[in-house]
Design a protein around this motif. Structure first.
Motif, PDB file in Angstrom:
ATOM      1  N   ASP A 150       0.829  -1.208   0.000  1.00  0.00           N
ATOM      2  CA  ASP A 150       0.000   0.000   0.000  1.00  0.00           C
ATOM      3  C   ASP A 150       0.866   1.262   0.000  1.00  0.00           C
ATOM      4  N   THR A 151       2.011   1.192   0.716  1.00  0.00           N
ATOM      5  CA  THR A 151       2.915   2.348   0.740  1.00  0.00           C
ATOM      6  C   THR A 151       3.495   2.618  -0.645  1.00  0.00           C
ATOM      7  N   LEU A 152       3.889   1.572  -1.364  1.00  0.00           N
ATOM      8  CA  LEU A 152       4.425   1.748  -2.717  1.00  0.00           C
ATOM      9  C   LEU A 152       3.360   2.321  -3.656  1.00  0.00           C
ATOM     10  N   GLN A 153       2.127   1.883  -3.471  1.00  0.00           N
ATOM     11  CA  GLN A 153       1.050   2.424  -4.306  1.00  0.00           C
ATOM     12  C   GLN A 153       0.836   3.919  -4.004  1.00  0.00           C
ATOM     13  N   LEU A 154       0.946   4.295  -2.718  1.00  0.00           N
ATOM     14  CA  LEU A 154       0.827   5.697  -2.355  1.00  0.00           C
ATOM     15  C   LEU A 154       1.986   6.518  -2.940  1.00  0.00           C
ATOM     16  N   LEU A 155       3.201   5.946  -2.926  1.00  0.00           N
ATOM     17  CA  LEU A 155       4.348   6.621  -3.546  1.00  0.00           C
ATOM     18  C   LEU A 155       4.133   6.808  -5.043  1.00  0.00           C
ATOM     19  N   ALA A 156       3.646   5.752  -5.693  1.00  0.00           N
ATOM     20  CA  ALA A 156       3.409   5.823  -7.142  1.00  0.00           C
ATOM     21  C   ALA A 156       2.354   6.874  -7.462  1.00  0.00           C
ATOM     22  N   GLY A 157       1.279   6.939  -6.657  1.00  0.00           N
ATOM     23  CA  GLY A 157       0.245   7.943  -6.889  1.00  0.00           C
ATOM     24  C   GLY A 157       0.777   9.351  -6.725  1.00  0.00           C
ATOM     25  N   SER A 158       1.639   9.558  -5.702  1.00  0.00           N
ATOM     26  CA  SER A 158       2.218  10.879  -5.480  1.00  0.00           C
ATOM     27  C   SER A 158       3.143  11.267  -6.637  1.00  0.00           C
ATOM     28  N   LEU A 159       3.935  10.313  -7.120  1.00  0.00           N
ATOM     29  CA  LEU A 159       4.822  10.600  -8.248  1.00  0.00           C
ATOM     30  C   LEU A 159       4.017  10.911  -9.516  1.00  0.00           C
ATOM     31  N   SER A 160       2.906  10.193  -9.714  1.00  0.00           N
ATOM     32  CA  SER A 160       2.065  10.452 -10.884  1.00  0.00           C
ATOM     33  C   SER A 160       1.420  11.834 -10.810  1.00  0.00           C
ATOM     34  N   ALA A 161       1.198  12.312  -9.577  1.00  0.00           N
ATOM     35  CA  ALA A 161       0.598  13.634  -9.394  1.00  0.00           C
ATOM     36  C   ALA A 161       1.615  14.750  -9.574  1.00  0.00           C
ATOM     37  N   GLY A 162       2.887  14.413  -9.799  1.00  0.00           N
ATOM     38  CA  GLY A 162       3.901  15.426 -10.050  1.00  0.00           C
ATOM     39  C   GLY A 162       4.820  15.695  -8.890  1.00  0.00           C
ATOM     40  N   TYR A 163       4.719  14.942  -7.804  1.00  0.00           N
ATOM     41  CA  TYR A 163       5.604  15.136  -6.659  1.00  0.00           C
ATOM     42  C   TYR A 163       6.993  14.576  -6.982  1.00  0.00           C
ATOM     43  N   SER A 164       7.997  15.138  -6.341  1.00  0.00           N
ATOM     44  CA  SER A 164       9.327  14.541  -6.398  1.00  0.00           C
ATOM     45  C   SER A 164       9.375  13.364  -5.424  1.00  0.00           C
ATOM     46  N   LEU A 165      10.461  12.568  -5.501  1.00  0.00           N
ATOM     47  CA  LEU A 165      10.565  11.395  -4.613  1.00  0.00           C
ATOM     48  C   LEU A 165      10.595  11.795  -3.144  1.00  0.00           C
TER      49      LEU A 165
ATOM     50  N   ALA B  36       4.841  12.474   1.953  1.00  0.00           N
ATOM     51  CA  ALA B  36       3.402  12.179   1.948  1.00  0.00           C
ATOM     52  C   ALA B  36       3.115  10.859   2.658  1.00  0.00           C
ATOM     53  N   VAL B  37       4.009   9.871   2.503  1.00  0.00           N
ATOM     54  CA  VAL B  37       3.838   8.596   3.221  1.00  0.00           C
ATOM     55  C   VAL B  37       3.939   8.820   4.721  1.00  0.00           C
ATOM     56  N   VAL B  38       4.864   9.702   5.140  1.00  0.00           N
ATOM     57  CA  VAL B  38       5.015   9.988   6.569  1.00  0.00           C
ATOM     58  C   VAL B  38       3.732  10.587   7.124  1.00  0.00           C
ATOM     59  N   ARG B  39       3.095  11.485   6.341  1.00  0.00           N
ATOM     60  CA  ARG B  39       1.865  12.129   6.831  1.00  0.00           C
ATOM     61  C   ARG B  39       0.668  11.195   6.783  1.00  0.00           C
ATOM     62  N   GLU B  40       0.586  10.342   5.768  1.00  0.00           N
ATOM     63  CA  GLU B  40      -0.615   9.526   5.570  1.00  0.00           C
ATOM     64  C   GLU B  40      -0.467   8.088   6.074  1.00  0.00           C
ATOM     65  N   GLY B  41       0.761   7.609   6.225  1.00  0.00           N
ATOM     66  CA  GLY B  41       0.968   6.204   6.570  1.00  0.00           C
ATOM     67  C   GLY B  41       0.785   5.919   8.054  1.00  0.00           C
TER      68      GLY B  41
END
Length: 639
Positions: free
Chosen positions: A470-485, A491-496
């Motif tokens: 689930d964390t990797l999926q959240l990372l992938a979604g953030s990257l697709s939205a234009g976030y840097s790594l 974002a994982v720290v805030r939402e995980g």
């Protein structure tokens, strides 16, 4: 100390048993125990004709010449524990007819004594040796007797002392000693043997086979000190007659319970008289009574408290002092930092994980998990020097980090040592210094903390792996939205959820301090010992070097991990029965052994005191260890 006054017993000490001459019947008080207003004793008859027994109804007891109320009944295994110890000379001088007669007499003794009597066997030659501890297993005693071989010199005194120790200090006890020569190798002097025989409370009978007069007198002194009789065997057949007579004496014993006058106190002479057929038998003993002591209530059954061999006053006082110091140290550490700056010290400690301020603080102001007082800081400082010099600071720190613990290696070492010694001291005091349970407490005290740490680390790693897809999926979604790594990781720290949010938070902090984000994530993989996350970091490194759609790569990796997690859970379900069987088979032997130690220690104690028992225990431990590893390999399925 008990001193026998029976004239018959003293006279018999010099009587030799010869063919065609029968010894006169006599009575003996073999045990006497005053208990407040109640007097308990055991009365035995020697040299009774075949088929003649003591009459319980004929028994009467006098104290200082005054008859008192008494009740007698035959000794049975349910009423009184009885044991007999054979102490046989196996020196070279017994070779030939002497050893053959000794074996035959011992076997006849084993067959003749009542079934409830425990029989032990001690031999003495160059040294004194326990062949069989007191037991009702007649076959074991017969095998030991049959294996006797004469060799070496004579350590008579050591043999008698060892036999008295084997008999213990409770119940009706008889020691039967056979020797044909003077002592030549004992470390103990005759005086200590006579003193031990007087204090033991056991009846000591001796048989002198073709001995010189001086040796016969020594054996007579030993028998007199133990309130027994001495027999001089002029030929081999007389040994068997003496042993058979001792066996018959064990079959002619009465337990006598008498009520003392209410005001009686001090040293008194107790006399017992009984009839056996046409014979009237009597004996006297000197003892100290105190009938003024209040008796226990009728609802409280009398019992004897046995203490272990280590339960001496110095040991118990030392254990109490050690336990007090340990508790004082714990309380000082636990409650010493209750001042107003405790919360501030906790905050400084947590911040020191990410800054260098903790290293720059003066030693007396560095906060610890055990408190901010001087005692806690001094203890932690000492433990810190130990872990640094021992070279295990880094490995222990990795284990603590993997378990999610914020304490330092030095602090963990203090907790570990306190747990080990504290539990050992506690069991030492609670069990009366029972050596096996005390050692078991030390082993458990030092074993449980590492097991607890490993359990927490395993549970935290499993939670990390479960959250990873689930964390990797959240990372992938953030990257697709234009976030840097780094922004995606934030974002994982805030939402995980924990523990993955805490680990990614450390990675963010490290990246802000100048560490590349890939290296910070690689540190998480090493800390959590996760191969799956190693692959994730490898994919990130490859994408950063050669380019590509990192979000798509992470989605593919997440799908693969989610499928592997599904397979892993399915395997755990299918292997649940096998794992449960492994736990039951692995836990049953130690738990059942602990149960026997607690409720019936005498049954399992030979495993820890007898050389053969120790050997069997070692073999069992080896086989148990092999079985545990085998079961672990069988039920563990890698996915």
């Amino acid at each position: 100390m008990r001193r026998w006054l029976g004239a018959a017993a003293v006279a018999l000490a010099a009587v030799g048993l010869t063919p065609g001459v029968a010894a006169a019947a006599s009575g003996r008080i073999t045990q006497i125990e005053p208990d407040g207003a109640t007097l308990r004793l055991v009365f035995a008859a020697d040299s009774l004709p075949e088929g003649v027994t003591l009459d319980p109804a004929s028994v009467f007891v006098t104290v200082n010449g005054t008859k008192i109320e008494a009740k007698a009944e035959p000794v049975t295994g349910a009423a009184v524990a009885r044991s007999a110890e054979l102490v046989i000379d196996t020196s070279g001088s017994m070779r030939g007819e002497g050893m053959a007669a000794a074996k035959s007499a011992a076997l006849a003794f084993v067959d003749a004594v009542p079934a409830d009597v425990k029989i032990g066997l001690v031999t003495f030659a160059d040294t004194a040796t326990v062949k069989v501890r007191p037991t009702t297993d007649r076959a074991a005693v017969r095998r030991a007797v049959g294996a006797l071989q004469p060799t070496g010199e004579t350590s008579l005194y050591d043999g008698v002392l060892l036999g008295l120790r084997e008999l213990g200090s409770t119940g009706v006890r008889t020691l039967l000693v056979l020797s044909d020569g003077a002592d030549t190798r004992s470390k103990a002097p005759l005086g200590s043997v006579l003193n031990a025989a007087k204090k033991s409370g056991a009846a000591v009978d001796t048989v002198a086979f073709k001995t010189p007069d001086a040796t016969g007198q020594v054996l007579a002194q030993v028998a007199d000190a133990g309130g027994g009789r001495s027999v001089a065997a002029a030929k081999a057949g007389d040994i068997g007659a003496a042993f058979r007579e001792s066996a018959r004496a064990l079959s002619n014993q009465l337990t006598v319970t008498a009520t003392l006058p209410a005001a009686l106190k001090g040293a008194v002479t107790v006399a017992v008289t009984a009839t056996a057929g046409a014979e009237t038998l009597t004996d006297e003993a000197l003892t100290t009574v105190d009938a003024t002591v209040a008796l226990p209530s009728a609802t409280a059954a009398p019992y004897r408290v046995e203490v272990g061999p280590l339960a001496s006053r110095p040991v118990l006082y030392g254990a109490l002092a050690g336990l007090f110091l340990a508790l004082a140290l714990v309380f000082a550490m636990a409650f010493g930092g209750l001042g107003g700056d405790r919360e501030q010290g906790r905050v400084r400690r947590r911040l020191s994980l990410y800054t260098l301020t903790g290293r720059n603080l003066p030693q007396e102001t560095v906060p610890t998990a055990l408190g901010d007082n001087d005692v806690a800081r001094s203890a932690v400082e000492l433990a810190d020097r130990v872990v640094r010099q021992g070279g295990f600071e880094s490995s222990l720190a990795r284990k603590l980090e993997r378990a999610g613990s914020a304490i330092k290696p030095a602090e963990w070492l203090l907790i570990h040592a306190g747990s080990g010694f504290g539990l050992g001291l506690l069991l030492l005091l609670l069990t009366g210094a029972a050596p096996v349970l005390t050692v078991l407490g030390l082993v458990l005290g030092f074993t449980l903390p590492p097991l607890y740490l490993a359990f927490r680390a395993s549970r935290r790693t499993n939670a990390f792996l479960t959250q990873l897809p689930d964390t990797l999926q959240l990372l992938a979604g953030s990257l697709s939205a234009g976030y840097s790594l780094p922004q995606a990781v934030d974002a994982v720290v805030r939402e995980g959820a924990q523990p993955i949010a805490g680990e990614f938070s450390r990675a963010i902090v490290e990246s802000r301090l100048g560490v590349p984000i890939e290296d910070a994530l690689e540190t998480i993989a090493h800390r959590m010992d996760s191969r799956d996350f190693h692959w994730v970091v490898m994919a990130i490194r490859i994408q950063r070097e050669v380019g590509g759609n990192l979000a798509e790569v992470l989605n593919n990796v997440a799908g693969t991990m989610r499928e592997r997690e599904r397979v892993r859970r399915q395997v755990r379900v299918l292997s649940a029965e096998g794992r449960l069987s492994a736990w039951i088979l692995g836990g049953l032997p130690p738990l059942f052994g602990l149960y026997l130690l607690t409720v019936r220690g005498s049954y399992i104690n030979p495993l820890f005191t007898d050389p053969i028992g120790l050997l069997l225990l070692g073999v069992a431990a080896l086989l148990f260890t092999v079985g545990v590893f085998w079961l672990r390999k069988v039920v563990r399925v890698e996915v």
